[in-house]
Structure formats: structure tokens, C-alpha cells
Design a protein around this motif. Sequence first.
Motif, PDB file in Angstrom:
ATOM      1  N   GLY A 115      -4.582  -7.649  -2.540  1.00 35.26           N
ATOM      2  CA  GLY A 115      -3.130  -7.146  -2.966  1.00 35.26           C
ATOM      3  C   GLY A 115      -2.104  -7.354  -2.000  1.00 35.26           C
ATOM      4  N   ARG A 136       0.915  -1.293   0.060  1.00 32.20           N
ATOM      5  CA  ARG A 136       0.012   0.063   0.018  1.00 32.20           C
ATOM      6  C   ARG A 136       0.761   1.327   0.160  1.00 32.20           C
ATOM      7  NH1 ARG A 136      -4.846   0.385   4.111  1.00 32.20           N
ATOM      8  NH2 ARG A 136      -5.737  -1.439   2.421  1.00 32.20           N
ATOM      9  N   ASN A 148     -10.774  -6.281  -0.182  1.00 30.94           N
ATOM     10  CA  ASN A 148      -9.407  -5.561  -0.745  1.00 30.94           C
ATOM     11  C   ASN A 148      -8.225  -6.008  -0.269  1.00 30.94           C
ATOM     12  OD1 ASN A 148     -10.723  -4.192   1.853  1.00 30.94           O
ATOM     13  ND2 ASN A 148      -9.081  -3.052   1.283  1.00 30.94           N
ATOM     14  N   SER A 170      -7.187  -2.485  -4.610  1.00 30.38           N
ATOM     15  CA  SER A 170      -6.518  -2.766  -3.251  1.00 30.38           C
ATOM     16  C   SER A 170      -7.147  -2.040  -2.087  1.00 30.38           C
ATOM     17  CB  SER A 170      -4.947  -2.652  -3.557  1.00 30.38           C
ATOM     18  OG  SER A 170      -4.814  -1.123  -3.800  1.00 30.38           O
TER      19      SER A 170
END
Length: 439
Positions: free
Chosen positions: A291, A64, A288, A357
Motif C-alpha cells: 500500500g 497509513r 504489507n 496494508s
Amino acid sequence: MMFHSRTSRLARTTRLGLGTMALVAVGALALTSCSSGAGGDTGSEYDPDEKVTLTFTWWGNDDRAARYEALIDAFNEEHPNITIEGSFTDFPSYWEKRQTEAAGNGLPDVWQFSDTYLRQYGQPGLLLDLGEYGDYVDTSTFDEALLGTGQLEGTQYSLPTGYSAWAMFQNDDLLGQVGVEPYAGGTSYEDYDEWMTSVTEASGGTVFGGTDYTQRIQNFELLLRQEGGNLFTDEGELGFDEDQLREFWESGAPVRDGVGIPQSKLEEITPTSGLGAKLTASEMTWSNFLGGYLAETGNANLSMVAPPTSDDGAKDLYRQAGLQMAVSASTKHPEAAAIFLDFAVNSPEAGEIFGTSLGFPASSSKLEGAKLEGPDKLVADYIESVSDRIGDAPPVPVVGYGSIEQTFWDLGKSLGLGAITVDDAVTQFFDEAEVILAG
């Protein structure tokens, strides 16, 4: 962790058409009596040549962080005068720091937010009213239901980055290695427990079927919704009693007694999860998270199926738009902060960088930039596959929900470590929840 944005030599001074698009949206929404979140004009003027520095923070992992760094770089191509100082940490530490900052009036200018804290930070006036910055933030790209997830008593305090649905993740590579077929999804909890047992036994204990799902308050929430209830009432009270919680935690005993990965092992690998460390074959969380799991596992072959249910016809799942963006009311540069927030939630660049993501894009303009291929398509396909099971969103989270969620999780871990009995855990939860809700 902290990084500073890099300014592109290809910088443009303004985001083309931003002010015009927002003004058109405001007029259209006013004519149709839509949400006040579209906002008006503060009367101040934004100077695109003024050098401005904004602090921005979020919770998450390295994946992230890399995406946010790319987003900031893309933002600086259009707004080279705005320097973004970004930082991130894990979820529990994130909210502890925000509480300290709020007490000292030192919240970051722009921050990743959660609807579970909407009352806690919105009611005392700690968040900027985005409705007053309609020249800089376009809310016409959100449908009313998603727009409402950032509203409190008609005021737009935050905007969702995307939405998710609760999901069952599986590592198909590990299942192939131990010779067990993937969990079919959507069956009874008993069937899922049996499936986990088969994985653990087939691997000889080197791979576990899953984790103790009774640690997560979201799994308890799903069970309550399957029975027609919710975690909380519209009046802000608990929507369940001690017997219901006791029965739920007792149901996790077989998983804690050897079927699931031992809690002591999870403590050793924290903050990595059992699934991320490739020690478990399944785990339930928001869609989500794909990722992050792919980054942790080195792009393992992961799949997503519906979580267990006690009622095939239940509308227990819902579109969770909890991951949001907000601006602090104390920011010295509200126009610049609003422009950055708009870029993060609305720009096609954000859609391309983040995909799903941060949840399936909540904004139509952000969705236009998302390439739903590979992992992102997997998330999109999953959300579509459970569409018949999605019901109404639960009541607006109560003040202190984050603390209640953390208390639930901490007690679940203590149960896994054998440090507390179910009866004592139930008593302690209700005692602490009463204090938190009394606020």
C-alpha cells in the motif's frame, strides 16, 4: 504529525455484543485450556457515557495515516465518548520517542507496537496485561501461533494487526520501459544480481536494478535460515559469527559498485525508497508494504515474487506478525484503551479500511471485513504462493533487537557511501551488539 478524531452524528453508544462475545470467548478458552491471553475481569466497570481522551500513535506514511484517521472516525460512530488524539512519525524517530517517554512514564495510551520490543517494554511492566481485560478484548479470533507473538512468559501484552512475509517487489512499468523481463523470483542470489545488472545497463543508469540488499538484517536472516540457523539463539545470543557477516557484506560489493542505486542518491530522497521514487525496479521488504509503495509511486504496476534463496528446499520465510497493538500500563483509562485496541485489531471495519496494508489480517473477525481485491488480493496471492517456503518462526526477539537492526542498517548505509570498510563494519557491529545484548 497530529490530528484529532471527528465525532459522527450517527454515533452509537456501545459496540453491540462486544461484552457478550468476549465473555463467551473467555469461557470457551478456559474450558479448552487455551492461552491466558483471553483474560478475565478487572472488577471495574466501564461507563459508556464518560468522556475520555486517549493518545494513540504509530509509525508510517501518509497512506497509513489516512487509514488510521478513517478507523478512528468509524470507532467514534460506536464510541462517541472516547476522543482519540492520533500522531505518527517515521520508524526510527518513533522508537527514539518511545524510549524517552518510557523513561518519564509518559507512554501513549494505545500505540502501534512491534514484537521486536516485546521484552524491552513487557519485562519491566510498561505494557498493560490484556489478559486482565477480557471483557473488552476478544482474543478468540486469533490462532494460537499468532496470539503467541504478543505473549511473554504467558502474559498477553500485545495483539497482532496482521502478518507478512518477506517479499521481492518489482515495478513492472519501469521494466517494460527499459525492455527487461521481471525477475522470476526464488532463484539464486547470483541470478538476481545478474538480473539487476541487466536492468541498470538497459536503462543507461536512469533506472537501477535494485538496492544493496545486504543493508537489511532481514536478508541476512533469510540467508542464515537457509543454512539452518537464525539471527539469535533461544538464549538471546547472536546466532552467527564475524566470518558469516563479513561474507554477507562482501557479497554486496558488486551492487554497491554501480549495479544498484547509489547510497548518495537514496540519502537525497529519504524517507522515500528507491522503489517508491521509481528509481529502482526492485526492492525486498515485508509484503504489507504494498500500500505504501502504491501511494509513493502513484499506483504504478507493481508485482511481488519470492526473494532469492541459496537452497530451493529451505523453509527460510516465516509469518511475521511483528506489527502489533499495545496499551501502556500507565494509562488512566485502561477499559477505554482496551476497547479501542479491540476495534483496531478485531473489527470488520478495520479489515475494510486497512485490507492487507498492516499485514494479512491476523484476526478472523477483521478478515471478514477485508475485501481482498486489487492490491489486497495481490498480497494474499503472494502469501499463498510462498506457503511451501514458510517455516517456523524464529526465537522471540532479544531485548535491544530494534537497536541491533538499526545498527546493521546504518553500517550498511556507511558501506554504500564508502565511509567504512567491510572489516571495520563487522568489528563495529559486533562491538555494539555486545553492548546492546549485555543491556
